[in-house]
Design a protein around this motif. Structure first.
Motif, PDB file in Angstrom:
ATOM      1  N   MET A   1       0.852  -1.193   0.000  1.00  0.00           N
ATOM      2  CA  MET A   1       0.000   0.000   0.000  1.00  0.00           C
ATOM      3  C   MET A   1       0.883   1.236   0.000  1.00  0.00           C
ATOM      4  SD  MET A   1      -3.303   1.036   0.738  1.00  0.00           S
ATOM      5  CE  MET A   1      -3.986   2.606   1.125  1.00  0.00           C
ATOM      6  N   THR A   2       0.567   2.175  -0.852  1.00  0.00           N
ATOM      7  CA  THR A   2       1.332   3.409  -0.923  1.00  0.00           C
ATOM      8  C   THR A   2       0.538   4.538  -0.302  1.00  0.00           C
ATOM      9  OG1 THR A   2       0.448   3.845  -3.122  1.00  0.00           O
ATOM     10  CG2 THR A   2       2.552   2.690  -3.004  1.00  0.00           C
ATOM     11  N   GLY A   3       1.282   5.489   0.241  1.00  0.00           N
ATOM     12  CA  GLY A   3       0.644   6.622   0.904  1.00  0.00           C
ATOM     13  C   GLY A   3       0.417   7.779  -0.039  1.00  0.00           C
ATOM     14  N   ARG A   4      -0.023   8.868   0.543  1.00  0.00           N
ATOM     15  CA  ARG A   4      -0.270  10.095  -0.199  1.00  0.00           C
ATOM     16  C   ARG A   4       1.070  10.718  -0.578  1.00  0.00           C
ATOM     17  NH1 ARG A   4      -0.408  15.341   1.207  1.00  0.00           N
ATOM     18  NH2 ARG A   4      -1.751  16.696  -0.004  1.00  0.00           N
ATOM     19  N   VAL A   5       1.176  11.190  -1.807  1.00  0.00           N
ATOM     20  CA  VAL A   5       2.411  11.798  -2.295  1.00  0.00           C
ATOM     21  C   VAL A   5       2.379  13.299  -2.021  1.00  0.00           C
ATOM     22  CG1 VAL A   5       3.830  12.248  -4.333  1.00  0.00           C
ATOM     23  CG2 VAL A   5       2.712  10.033  -4.066  1.00  0.00           C
ATOM     24  N   GLU A   6       3.477  13.813  -1.471  1.00  0.00           N
ATOM     25  CA  GLU A   6       3.625  15.243  -1.210  1.00  0.00           C
ATOM     26  C   GLU A   6       4.670  15.796  -2.173  1.00  0.00           C
ATOM     27  OE1 GLU A   6       4.734  18.348   2.386  1.00  0.00           O
ATOM     28  OE2 GLU A   6       5.106  16.211   2.665  1.00  0.00           O
ATOM     29  N   TYR A   7       4.324  16.886  -2.854  1.00  0.00           N
ATOM     30  CA  TYR A   7       5.209  17.504  -3.825  1.00  0.00           C
ATOM     31  C   TYR A   7       5.859  18.721  -3.197  1.00  0.00           C
ATOM     32  CZ  TYR A   7       2.864  14.326  -6.899  1.00  0.00           C
ATOM     33  OH  TYR A   7       2.376  13.173  -7.451  1.00  0.00           O
ATOM     34  N   ARG A   8       7.191  18.830  -3.378  1.00  0.00           N
ATOM     35  CA  ARG A   8       7.937  19.916  -2.731  1.00  0.00           C
ATOM     36  C   ARG A   8       8.901  20.560  -3.722  1.00  0.00           C
ATOM     37  NH1 ARG A   8       8.445  19.269   3.052  1.00  0.00           N
ATOM     38  NH2 ARG A   8       9.228  21.399   2.849  1.00  0.00           N
ATOM     39  N   SER A   9       8.963  21.871  -3.707  1.00  0.00           N
ATOM     40  CA  SER A   9       9.995  22.584  -4.461  1.00  0.00           C
ATOM     41  C   SER A   9      10.832  23.451  -3.523  1.00  0.00           C
ATOM     42  CB  SER A   9       9.373  23.456  -5.563  1.00  0.00           C
ATOM     43  OG  SER A   9       8.501  24.408  -5.001  1.00  0.00           O
ATOM     44  N   ASP A  10      10.511  23.390  -2.247  1.00  0.00           N
ATOM     45  CA  ASP A  10      11.206  24.210  -1.264  1.00  0.00           C
ATOM     46  C   ASP A  10      12.273  23.443  -0.491  1.00  0.00           C
ATOM     47  OD1 ASP A  10       9.222  22.668  -0.046  1.00  0.00           O
ATOM     48  OD2 ASP A  10       8.982  24.070   1.613  1.00  0.00           O
ATOM     49  N   VAL A  11      12.334  22.141  -0.657  1.00  0.00           N
ATOM     50  CA  VAL A  11      13.325  21.313   0.031  1.00  0.00           C
ATOM     51  C   VAL A  11      13.993  20.429  -1.006  1.00  0.00           C
ATOM     52  CG1 VAL A  11      13.662  19.496   1.741  1.00  0.00           C
ATOM     53  CG2 VAL A  11      11.987  21.294   2.164  1.00  0.00           C
ATOM     54  N   ARG A  12      15.313  20.465  -1.036  1.00  0.00           N
ATOM     55  CA  ARG A  12      16.038  19.642  -1.996  1.00  0.00           C
ATOM     56  C   ARG A  12      16.534  18.370  -1.326  1.00  0.00           C
ATOM     57  NH1 ARG A  12      18.817  23.396  -6.492  1.00  0.00           N
ATOM     58  NH2 ARG A  12      17.046  24.802  -6.680  1.00  0.00           N
ATOM     59  N   PRO A  13      16.500  17.278  -2.071  1.00  0.00           N
ATOM     60  CA  PRO A  13      17.008  16.034  -1.498  1.00  0.00           C
ATOM     61  C   PRO A  13      18.526  16.061  -1.430  1.00  0.00           C
ATOM     62  CG  PRO A  13      16.489  15.713  -3.804  1.00  0.00           C
ATOM     63  CD  PRO A  13      16.042  17.110  -3.437  1.00  0.00           C
ATOM     64  N   THR A  14      19.083  15.196  -0.613  1.00  0.00           N
ATOM     65  CA  THR A  14      20.528  15.023  -0.595  1.00  0.00           C
ATOM     66  C   THR A  14      20.920  14.233  -1.839  1.00  0.00           C
ATOM     67  OG1 THR A  14      20.430  12.913   0.571  1.00  0.00           O
ATOM     68  CG2 THR A  14      20.524  14.931   1.936  1.00  0.00           C
ATOM     69  N   ALA A  15      22.191  14.241  -2.144  1.00  0.00           N
ATOM     70  CA  ALA A  15      22.678  13.444  -3.275  1.00  0.00           C
ATOM     71  C   ALA A  15      22.346  11.975  -3.060  1.00  0.00           C
ATOM     72  CB  ALA A  15      24.175  13.640  -3.460  1.00  0.00           C
ATOM     73  N   ALA A  16      22.483  11.488  -1.824  1.00  0.00           N
ATOM     74  CA  ALA A  16      22.200  10.078  -1.532  1.00  0.00           C
ATOM     75  C   ALA A  16      20.729   9.749  -1.808  1.00  0.00           C
ATOM     76  CB  ALA A  16      22.560   9.750  -0.092  1.00  0.00           C
ATOM     77  N   GLN A  17      19.820  10.620  -1.412  1.00  0.00           N
ATOM     78  CA  GLN A  17      18.400  10.401  -1.674  1.00  0.00           C
ATOM     79  C   GLN A  17      18.104  10.432  -3.167  1.00  0.00           C
ATOM     80  OE1 GLN A  17      17.171  13.704   0.822  1.00  0.00           O
ATOM     81  NE2 GLN A  17      16.071  12.306   2.194  1.00  0.00           N
ATOM     82  N   TYR A  18      18.712  11.381  -3.871  1.00  0.00           N
ATOM     83  CA  TYR A  18      18.503  11.528  -5.313  1.00  0.00           C
ATOM     84  C   TYR A  18      19.029  10.297  -6.058  1.00  0.00           C
ATOM     85  CZ  TYR A  18      17.847  14.417  -9.510  1.00  0.00           C
ATOM     86  OH  TYR A  18      17.411  14.946 -10.703  1.00  0.00           O
ATOM     87  N   ILE A  19      20.210   9.851  -5.672  1.00  0.00           N
ATOM     88  CA  ILE A  19      20.809   8.677  -6.310  1.00  0.00           C
ATOM     89  C   ILE A  19      19.966   7.439  -6.051  1.00  0.00           C
ATOM     90  CG2 ILE A  19      22.790   7.106  -6.178  1.00  0.00           C
ATOM     91  CD1 ILE A  19      24.517   9.719  -5.812  1.00  0.00           C
ATOM     92  N   ASP A  20      19.490   7.279  -4.832  1.00  0.00           N
ATOM     93  CA  ASP A  20      18.639   6.131  -4.499  1.00  0.00           C
ATOM     94  C   ASP A  20      17.378   6.146  -5.361  1.00  0.00           C
ATOM     95  OD1 ASP A  20      17.722   3.843  -2.891  1.00  0.00           O
ATOM     96  OD2 ASP A  20      16.292   5.293  -2.049  1.00  0.00           O
ATOM     97  N   ALA A  21      16.751   7.308  -5.490  1.00  0.00           N
ATOM     98  CA  ALA A  21      15.542   7.419  -6.311  1.00  0.00           C
ATOM     99  C   ALA A  21      15.863   7.199  -7.787  1.00  0.00           C
ATOM    100  CB  ALA A  21      14.882   8.778  -6.095  1.00  0.00           C
ATOM    101  N   ALA A  22      16.989   7.716  -8.252  1.00  0.00           N
ATOM    102  CA  ALA A  22      17.383   7.523  -9.650  1.00  0.00           C
ATOM    103  C   ALA A  22      17.588   6.045  -9.953  1.00  0.00           C
ATOM    104  CB  ALA A  22      18.649   8.312  -9.958  1.00  0.00           C
TER     105      ALA A  22
END
Length: 139
Positions: A1-22
């Motif tokens: 089950m997936t939760g509600r998605v929150e969209y943000r342009s005011d907080v940037r992910p860390t490189a580690a988070q970005y790489i994991d998502a990529a």
């Protein structure tokens, strides 16, 4: 089950988070995910970074370079492979577009795995682009 998605342009992910998502999207194959410092610099120097979060998990991301008035280059759009076809990619683009001026064009290079995606969402083909790769001489 997936939760509600929150969209943000005011907080940037860390490189580690970005790489994991990529890596969980199709972009991990084309980004230098083994160079976190380079990814961090790209994030820091980008004009727009919009993210999609399911709790603490980054499930989608968009990175763009723009002057905010005339042109915006959509550099990367990635969504976790398990979350594709939920509208996350489109929502990221809507968030980005809201940050741009009313006359600002958006340009994007279609990734091999995204054939037809942008056309389905209203983009028109633009065939007058050129590319100079790192190390290629400018003559």
């Amino acid at each position: 089950m997936t939760g509600r998605v929150e969209y943000r342009s005011d907080v940037r992910p860390t490189a580690a988070q970005y790489i994991d998502a990529a890596r969980r999207s199709t972009l991990g194959e084309r980004l230098p995910v083994d160079e976190p410092d380079l990814i961090q610099e790209a994030l820091d120097r980008s004009d727009i970074v919009v993210t999609a979060w399911d709790g603490e998990r980054l499930v989608g991301f968009l990175r763009a370079i723009t002057d905010f008035r005339l042109i915006c280059y959509l550099q990367e759009l990635g969504v976790d492979a398990d979350r594709q076809r939920e509208g996350i990619g489109l929502a990221l683009q809507v968030e980005m577009r809201a940050l741009l001026g009313p006359r600002c064009k958006i340009r994007v290079s279609e990734a091999p795995g995204a054939t037809g995606y942008y056309a389905r969402h209203g983009y028109a083909r633009h065939d007058r682009s050129w590319e100079l790769l790192p190390g290629d001489p400018l003559v």
